[in-house]
Design a protein around this motif. Sequence first.
Motif, PDB file in Angstrom:
ATOM      1  N   VAL A  45     -19.626 -18.248  50.379  1.00 44.53           N
ATOM      2  CA  VAL A  45     -20.378 -16.986  50.462  1.00 44.53           C
ATOM      3  C   VAL A  45     -19.669 -15.908  49.646  1.00 44.53           C
ATOM      4  CG1 VAL A  45     -21.071 -15.130  52.032  1.00 44.53           C
ATOM      5  CG2 VAL A  45     -21.493 -17.516  52.656  1.00 44.53           C
ATOM      6  N   LEU A  46     -18.351 -15.799  49.799  1.00 43.54           N
ATOM      7  CA  LEU A  46     -17.595 -14.804  49.035  1.00 43.54           C
ATOM      8  C   LEU A  46     -17.736 -15.067  47.543  1.00 43.54           C
ATOM      9  CD1 LEU A  46     -15.556 -12.428  48.906  1.00 43.54           C
ATOM     10  CD2 LEU A  46     -13.753 -14.166  48.905  1.00 43.54           C
ATOM     11  N   HIS A  48     -20.139 -16.522  45.880  1.00 46.52           N
ATOM     12  CA  HIS A  48     -21.463 -16.140  45.397  1.00 46.52           C
ATOM     13  C   HIS A  48     -21.632 -14.630  45.357  1.00 46.52           C
ATOM     14  CE1 HIS A  48     -22.394 -20.374  45.985  1.00 46.52           C
ATOM     15  NE2 HIS A  48     -23.320 -20.163  45.085  1.00 46.52           N
ATOM     16  N   ARG A  49     -21.060 -13.937  46.316  1.00 48.62           N
ATOM     17  CA  ARG A  49     -21.153 -12.477  46.317  1.00 48.62           C
ATOM     18  C   ARG A  49     -20.367 -11.877  45.149  1.00 48.62           C
ATOM     19  NH1 ARG A  49     -18.851 -10.940  51.219  1.00 48.62           N
ATOM     20  NH2 ARG A  49     -17.061 -10.051  50.200  1.00 48.62           N
ATOM     21  N   ARG A  52     -21.644 -12.211  41.184  1.00 52.10           N
ATOM     22  CA  ARG A  52     -22.584 -11.224  40.635  1.00 52.10           C
ATOM     23  C   ARG A  52     -21.869 -10.088  39.912  1.00 52.10           C
ATOM     24  NH1 ARG A  52     -25.474  -9.592  45.780  1.00 52.10           N
ATOM     25  NH2 ARG A  52     -24.376 -11.225  46.850  1.00 52.10           N
TER      26      ARG A  52
END
Length: 56
Positions: A45-46, A48-49, A52
């Motif tokens: 999750v980190l 993918h965040r 960006r």
Amino acid sequence: MCGLLLDGLGALADAGGVEKACRLAGHAYVTLRHENPQQARRFDVLLHRLSRRLDW
């Protein structure tokens, strides 16, 4: 311990080290994915965040 590492990677990214933080999060994910999938998911999750925010 994972929470501490996640916080540190977030701080590294905020300090301008987004690419390095992404690479380290990826390595943490690969290391944990079989033995602790729940913790590995947090790094995924980190990653993918943060991805960006990459500028390349």
